[in-house]
Design an enzyme around this catalytic site. Structure first.
Site, PDB file in Angstrom:
ATOM      1  N   SER A 113       0.865  -1.179   0.000  1.00 27.49           N
ATOM      2  CA  SER A 113       0.000   0.000   0.000  1.00 27.49           C
ATOM      3  C   SER A 113       0.904   1.232   0.000  1.00 27.49           C
ATOM      4  O   SER A 113       2.108   1.137   0.299  1.00 27.49           O
ATOM      5  CB  SER A 113      -0.880   0.009   1.252  1.00 27.49           C
ATOM      6  OG  SER A 113      -0.069   0.176   2.408  1.00 27.49           O
ATOM      7  N   TYR A 156      22.779  -2.515  -1.135  1.00 33.59           N
ATOM      8  CA  TYR A 156      21.796  -2.235  -2.187  1.00 33.59           C
ATOM      9  C   TYR A 156      21.403  -0.758  -2.225  1.00 33.59           C
ATOM     10  O   TYR A 156      20.547  -0.362  -2.994  1.00 33.59           O
ATOM     11  CB  TYR A 156      20.600  -3.198  -2.148  1.00 33.59           C
ATOM     12  CG  TYR A 156      19.733  -3.258  -0.906  1.00 33.59           C
ATOM     13  CD1 TYR A 156      19.099  -2.138  -0.396  1.00 33.59           C
ATOM     14  CD2 TYR A 156      19.484  -4.492  -0.288  1.00 33.59           C
ATOM     15  CE1 TYR A 156      18.269  -2.212   0.709  1.00 33.59           C
ATOM     16  CE2 TYR A 156      18.658  -4.585   0.814  1.00 33.59           C
ATOM     17  CZ  TYR A 156      18.051  -3.435   1.308  1.00 33.59           C
ATOM     18  OH  TYR A 156      17.219  -3.506   2.402  1.00 33.59           O
ATOM     19  N   PRO A 197      26.737  -2.829   5.742  1.00 37.20           N
ATOM     20  CA  PRO A 197      26.974  -4.226   6.151  1.00 37.20           C
ATOM     21  C   PRO A 197      26.363  -5.210   5.153  1.00 37.20           C
ATOM     22  O   PRO A 197      25.315  -4.951   4.571  1.00 37.20           O
ATOM     23  CB  PRO A 197      26.245  -4.346   7.502  1.00 37.20           C
ATOM     24  CG  PRO A 197      25.729  -2.975   7.841  1.00 37.20           C
ATOM     25  CD  PRO A 197      25.674  -2.205   6.560  1.00 37.20           C
TER      26      PRO A 197
HETATM   27  C1  HXC Z   1       3.004  -5.742   3.222  1.00 38.01           C
HETATM   28  C2  HXC Z   1       3.011  -4.592   5.222  1.00 38.01           C
HETATM   29  C3  HXC Z   1       3.773  -5.625   5.830  1.00 38.01           C
HETATM   30  C4  HXC Z   1       4.123  -6.757   5.015  1.00 38.01           C
HETATM   31  C5  HXC Z   1       3.410  -4.082   7.307  1.00 38.01           C
HETATM   32  N1  HXC Z   1       2.794  -3.680   6.178  1.00 38.01           N
HETATM   33  N2  HXC Z   1       4.005  -5.278   7.127  1.00 38.01           N
HETATM   34  N3  HXC Z   1       2.631  -4.642   3.933  1.00 38.01           N
HETATM   35  N4  HXC Z   1       3.733  -6.771   3.720  1.00 38.01           N
HETATM   36  N5  HXC Z   1       4.863  -7.765   5.506  1.00 38.01           N
HETATM   37  C6  HXC Z   1       2.031  -2.445   5.978  1.00 38.01           C
HETATM   38  C7  HXC Z   1       0.856  -2.302   6.942  1.00 38.01           C
HETATM   39  O1  HXC Z   1      -0.290  -3.023   6.485  1.00 38.01           O
HETATM   40  C8  HXC Z   1       0.633  -0.798   6.907  1.00 38.01           C
HETATM   41  O2  HXC Z   1       0.015  -0.362   5.716  1.00 38.01           O
HETATM   42  C9  HXC Z   1       2.072  -0.252   6.831  1.00 38.01           C
HETATM   43  O3  HXC Z   1       2.859  -1.316   6.277  1.00 38.01           O
HETATM   44  C10 HXC Z   1       2.634   0.132   8.190  1.00 38.01           C
HETATM   45  O4  HXC Z   1       2.541  -1.018   9.035  1.00 38.01           O
HETATM   46  P1  HXC Z   1       2.472  -0.896  10.632  1.00 38.01           P
HETATM   47  O5  HXC Z   1       2.534  -2.261  11.165  1.00 38.01           O
HETATM   48  O6  HXC Z   1       1.341  -0.014  11.019  1.00 38.01           O
HETATM   49  O7  HXC Z   1       3.822  -0.042  10.878  1.00 38.01           O
HETATM   50  P2  HXC Z   1       4.706   0.112  12.162  1.00 38.01           P
HETATM   51  O8  HXC Z   1       3.988  -0.343  13.405  1.00 38.01           O
HETATM   52  O9  HXC Z   1       5.217   1.489  12.112  1.00 38.01           O
HETATM   53  O10 HXC Z   1       5.903  -0.958  11.939  1.00 38.01           O
HETATM   54  C11 HXC Z   1       6.902  -0.732  10.980  1.00 38.01           C
HETATM   55  C12 HXC Z   1       7.341  -2.023  10.290  1.00 38.01           C
HETATM   56  C13 HXC Z   1       7.717  -3.127  11.311  1.00 38.01           C
HETATM   57  C14 HXC Z   1       8.502  -1.649   9.369  1.00 38.01           C
HETATM   58  C15 HXC Z   1       6.195  -2.559   9.437  1.00 38.01           C
HETATM   59  O11 HXC Z   1       8.205  -4.288  10.626  1.00 38.01           O
HETATM   60  C16 HXC Z   1       8.791  -2.645  12.268  1.00 38.01           C
HETATM   61  O12 HXC Z   1       8.452  -2.102  13.314  1.00 38.01           O
HETATM   62  N6  HXC Z   1      10.098  -2.810  11.912  1.00 38.01           N
HETATM   63  C17 HXC Z   1      11.211  -2.312  12.711  1.00 38.01           C
HETATM   64  C18 HXC Z   1      12.387  -3.234  12.738  1.00 38.01           C
HETATM   65  C19 HXC Z   1      12.856  -3.720  11.384  1.00 38.01           C
HETATM   66  O13 HXC Z   1      12.132  -3.637  10.375  1.00 38.01           O
HETATM   67  N7  HXC Z   1      14.062  -4.269  11.394  1.00 38.01           N
HETATM   68  C20 HXC Z   1      14.656  -4.839  10.189  1.00 38.01           C
HETATM   69  C21 HXC Z   1      15.724  -3.956   9.674  1.00 38.01           C
HETATM   70  S1  HXC Z   1      16.604  -4.949   8.576  1.00 38.01           S
HETATM   71  P3  HXC Z   1      -1.590  -0.049   5.640  1.00 38.01           P
HETATM   72  O14 HXC Z   1      -1.806   0.429   4.252  1.00 38.01           O
HETATM   73  O15 HXC Z   1      -2.280  -1.353   5.942  1.00 38.01           O
HETATM   74  O16 HXC Z   1      -1.848   1.006   6.680  1.00 38.01           O
HETATM   75  C22 HXC Z   1      17.286  -4.079   7.381  1.00 38.01           C
HETATM   76  C23 HXC Z   1      18.285  -4.937   6.604  1.00 38.01           C
HETATM   77  C24 HXC Z   1      18.817  -4.283   5.395  1.00 38.01           C
HETATM   78  O17 HXC Z   1      17.023  -2.961   7.185  1.00 38.01           O
HETATM   79  C25 HXC Z   1      19.614  -5.170   4.459  1.00 38.01           C
HETATM   80  C26 HXC Z   1      19.809  -6.600   4.791  1.00 38.01           C
HETATM   81  C27 HXC Z   1      20.678  -7.380   3.845  1.00 38.01           C
HETATM   82  P1  NAP Z   2      16.809  -4.476  14.228  1.00 40.78           P
HETATM   83  O1  NAP Z   2      17.310  -5.159  15.452  1.00 40.78           O
HETATM   84  O2  NAP Z   2      15.394  -4.716  13.815  1.00 40.78           O
HETATM   85  O3  NAP Z   2      17.081  -2.929  14.390  1.00 40.78           O
HETATM   86  C1  NAP Z   2      16.228  -1.926  13.985  1.00 40.78           C
HETATM   87  C2  NAP Z   2      16.037  -0.969  15.152  1.00 40.78           C
HETATM   88  O4  NAP Z   2      15.357   0.198  14.705  1.00 40.78           O
HETATM   89  C3  NAP Z   2      15.233  -1.572  16.299  1.00 40.78           C
HETATM   90  O5  NAP Z   2      15.953  -1.419  17.505  1.00 40.78           O
HETATM   91  C4  NAP Z   2      13.949  -0.738  16.329  1.00 40.78           C
HETATM   92  O6  NAP Z   2      13.520  -0.552  17.666  1.00 40.78           O
HETATM   93  C5  NAP Z   2      14.424   0.563  15.716  1.00 40.78           C
HETATM   94  N1  NAP Z   2      13.325   1.300  15.076  1.00 40.78           N
HETATM   95  C6  NAP Z   2      12.498   0.854  14.104  1.00 40.78           C
HETATM   96  N2  NAP Z   2      11.611   1.803  13.791  1.00 40.78           N
HETATM   97  C7  NAP Z   2      11.899   2.884  14.563  1.00 40.78           C
HETATM   98  C8  NAP Z   2      11.348   4.170  14.688  1.00 40.78           C
HETATM   99  N3  NAP Z   2      10.306   4.564  13.946  1.00 40.78           N
HETATM  100  N4  NAP Z   2      11.893   5.036  15.582  1.00 40.78           N
HETATM  101  C9  NAP Z   2      12.948   4.645  16.333  1.00 40.78           C
HETATM  102  N5  NAP Z   2      13.524   3.442  16.265  1.00 40.78           N
HETATM  103  C10 NAP Z   2      12.992   2.571  15.381  1.00 40.78           C
HETATM  104  O7  NAP Z   2      17.699  -4.878  12.958  1.00 40.78           O
HETATM  105  P2  NAP Z   2      19.285  -4.832  12.688  1.00 40.78           P
HETATM  106  O8  NAP Z   2      19.571  -5.951  11.776  1.00 40.78           O
HETATM  107  O9  NAP Z   2      20.040  -4.693  13.941  1.00 40.78           O
HETATM  108  O10 NAP Z   2      19.424  -3.476  11.850  1.00 40.78           O
HETATM  109  C11 NAP Z   2      20.215  -2.388  12.292  1.00 40.78           C
HETATM  110  C12 NAP Z   2      20.673  -1.567  11.099  1.00 40.78           C
HETATM  111  O11 NAP Z   2      21.532  -2.344  10.273  1.00 40.78           O
HETATM  112  C13 NAP Z   2      19.554  -1.071  10.184  1.00 40.78           C
HETATM  113  O12 NAP Z   2      19.868   0.209   9.717  1.00 40.78           O
HETATM  114  C14 NAP Z   2      19.598  -2.053   9.041  1.00 40.78           C
HETATM  115  O13 NAP Z   2      19.062  -1.518   7.846  1.00 40.78           O
HETATM  116  C15 NAP Z   2      21.095  -2.264   8.944  1.00 40.78           C
HETATM  117  N6  NAP Z   2      21.516  -3.463   8.224  1.00 40.78           N
HETATM  118  C16 NAP Z   2      21.377  -4.689   8.810  1.00 40.78           C
HETATM  119  C17 NAP Z   2      21.836  -5.796   8.140  1.00 40.78           C
HETATM  120  C18 NAP Z   2      21.776  -7.164   8.750  1.00 40.78           C
HETATM  121  O14 NAP Z   2      22.198  -8.122   8.116  1.00 40.78           O
HETATM  122  N7  NAP Z   2      21.291  -7.312   9.968  1.00 40.78           N
HETATM  123  C19 NAP Z   2      22.407  -5.669   6.863  1.00 40.78           C
HETATM  124  C20 NAP Z   2      22.508  -4.401   6.296  1.00 40.78           C
HETATM  125  C21 NAP Z   2      22.067  -3.305   7.001  1.00 40.78           C
HETATM  126  P3  NAP Z   2      11.979  -0.470  18.104  1.00 40.78           P
HETATM  127  O15 NAP Z   2      11.254  -1.524  17.362  1.00 40.78           O
HETATM  128  O16 NAP Z   2      12.035  -0.655  19.594  1.00 40.78           O
HETATM  129  O17 NAP Z   2      11.527   0.924  17.739  1.00 40.78           O
END
Ligand code: HXC
Ligand code: NAP
Length: 293
Positions: A113, A156, A197
């Site tokens: 969305s 990426y 990373p």
């Molecule tokens: C499709 C999704 C979805 C999914 C959520 N949404 N999950 N859509 N597939 N799997 C949609 C919801 O329906 C909603 O849209 C919108 O996204 C926001 O979702 P919420 O749950 O309300 O958002 P929120 O509570 O703010 O949570 C944010 C989040 C959640 C990103 C969705 O996963 C989160 O809190 N993540 C934080 C930690 C995280 O993501 N860590 C990973 C980092 S790893 P609608 O339209 O329904 O309102 C990383 C690695 C990089 O970055 C590279 C690795 C190699």
């Molecule tokens: P992670 O544990 O999920 O870390 C993400 C953190 O962001 C969580 O502590 C989360 O805490 C916080 N966060 C998410 N939404 C937030 C918001 N709106 N406001 C404030 N804090 C928020 O994942 P991770 O793997 O350690 O990732 C750390 C960083 O490394 C990220 O930038 C990711 O893109 C990068 N990275 C990771 C990898 C990997 O292999 N792990 C590879 C490349 C890059 P709360 O949910 O408590 O808010």
């Protein structure tokens, strides 16, 4: 050589105050722990204050360092400004901002969305912008110098990646911000760098990028020329160097720490890795035989 060992000397970050967004889990927590061991005070921030308080207790007793836990959603500029003030009030100053907080999940882009796409852009790009702008303005206004901003991106950010398009788009923006401000704000005594990373297993990333049995199906270590994933301490070592005074002449750089992963995907003939050693005599003969055709 033991690459899980700690790299810098014990007092390398003594007297510094470091803000780590998303410092309560995964890589943010690992970097926080090492910064504390090196003598820094650390402010950890995220949306979940209970999680942050538990990590504060754990890391303070583990390292003897000082942690301030501040609830702050990086998407909200008012909360970010309040976090800047709380950090300064607790420790008198802040020297380093580490933009680590992120949101991400895999999805075909057409299933997203508009709000789902925005959510990732808002956490990663707007969140990094909010923290950078708030601290930047504070440091400039108060004429404070020798400041460091370190941004966590991914490889990426420049290759792009299918199925994580909002994250790739946002991280590319963060990298552009890093390089732009490295030039513009150097005159105010700030340095900007980024780390990209490769795969470093964390619960937050793995639950969202490799849910269910995808973990078993796709062994990420196989994509890495060095045939392993990263150890958190390896990343913490690099981050500690980049926020320390030892890296004072490093500015505007993105350092990749991925065991060669992205280059393996990029090089056109890298697939020849699959050719068994014993085939090379035959291949060479076939190529040489074409010389006079
Ligand atoms: C499709 C999704 C979805 C999914 C959520 N949404 N999950 N859509 N597939 N799997 C949609 C919801 O329906 C909603 O849209 C919108 O996204 C926001 O979702 P919420 O749950 O309300 O958002 P929120 O509570 O703010 O949570 C944010 C989040 C959640 C990103 C969705 O996963 C989160 O809190 N993540 C934080 C930690 C995280 O993501 N860590 C990973 C980092 S790893 P609608 O339209 O329904 O309102 C990383 C690695 C990089 O970055 C590279 C690795 C190699
Ligand atoms: P992670 O544990 O999920 O870390 C993400 C953190 O962001 C969580 O502590 C989360 O805490 C916080 N966060 C998410 N939404 C937030 C918001 N709106 N406001 C404030 N804090 C928020 O994942 P991770 O793997 O350690 O990732 C750390 C960083 O490394 C990220 O930038 C990711 O893109 C990068 N990275 C990771 C990898 C990997 O292999 N792990 C590879 C490349 C890059 P709360 O949910 O408590 O808010």
């Amino acid at each position: 050589m033991d690459y899980t060992k700690k790299m810098l000397r014990d007092d390398a970050l003594k007297g510094k105050t470091i803000v780590v967004t998303g410092g309560g889990s995964g890589l943010g927590k690992a970097m926080t722990a090492y910064f504390l061991e090196l003598g820094a005070n650390v402010v950890i921030t995220s949306r979940n204050i209970e999680k942050l308080q538990a990590v504060k207790t754990e890391l303070e007793s583990q390292t003897g360092g000082k942690v301030l836990a501040v609830q702050c959603d990086v998407r909200n500029y008012d909360e970010v400004e309040a976090m800047v003030n709380a950090s300064v009030e607790a420790f008198g100053k802040v020297d380093v901002l580490l933009n680590n907080a992120a949101g991400n999940f895999i999805s075909p882009t057409e299933r997203l969305s508009a709000n789902a796409f925005d959510t990732i852009i808002d956490i990663v790009l707007k969140g990094t912008k909010n923290c950078t702008l708030a601290f930047g303005k504070y440091w400039i206004k108060n004429k404070e110098t020798e400041k460091v901003v370190l941004n966590i991106v991914t490889t990426y950010a420049w290759t792009g990646s299918a199925y994580v398009v909002p994250s790739a788009t946002a991280k590319a923006g963060v990298l552009a911000m890093t390089r732009s401000l490295a030039v513009e704000w150097a005159k105010y005594g700030m340095r900007f760098n980024a780390i990209a990373p490769g795969p470093f297993p964390t619960k937050g990333a793995w639950d969202r990028l490799l849910p269910g049995d995808l973990k078993e199906k796709f062994d990420l270590a196989k994509k890495v020329p060095l045939k392993r994933v990263g150890e958190h301490q390896e990343l913490a070592n690099l981050a500690a160097y980049l926020v320390s005074d030892f890296s004072s002449y490093v500015n505007g750089e993105v350092i990749t720490i991925d065991g060669g992963e992205w280059l393996k995907g990029a090089g056109q003939m890298n697939l020849l890795e699959e050719v068994p050693k014993e085939m090379w005599d035959m291949l060479e003969m076939m190529i040489r035989a074409k010389k006079n055709d």
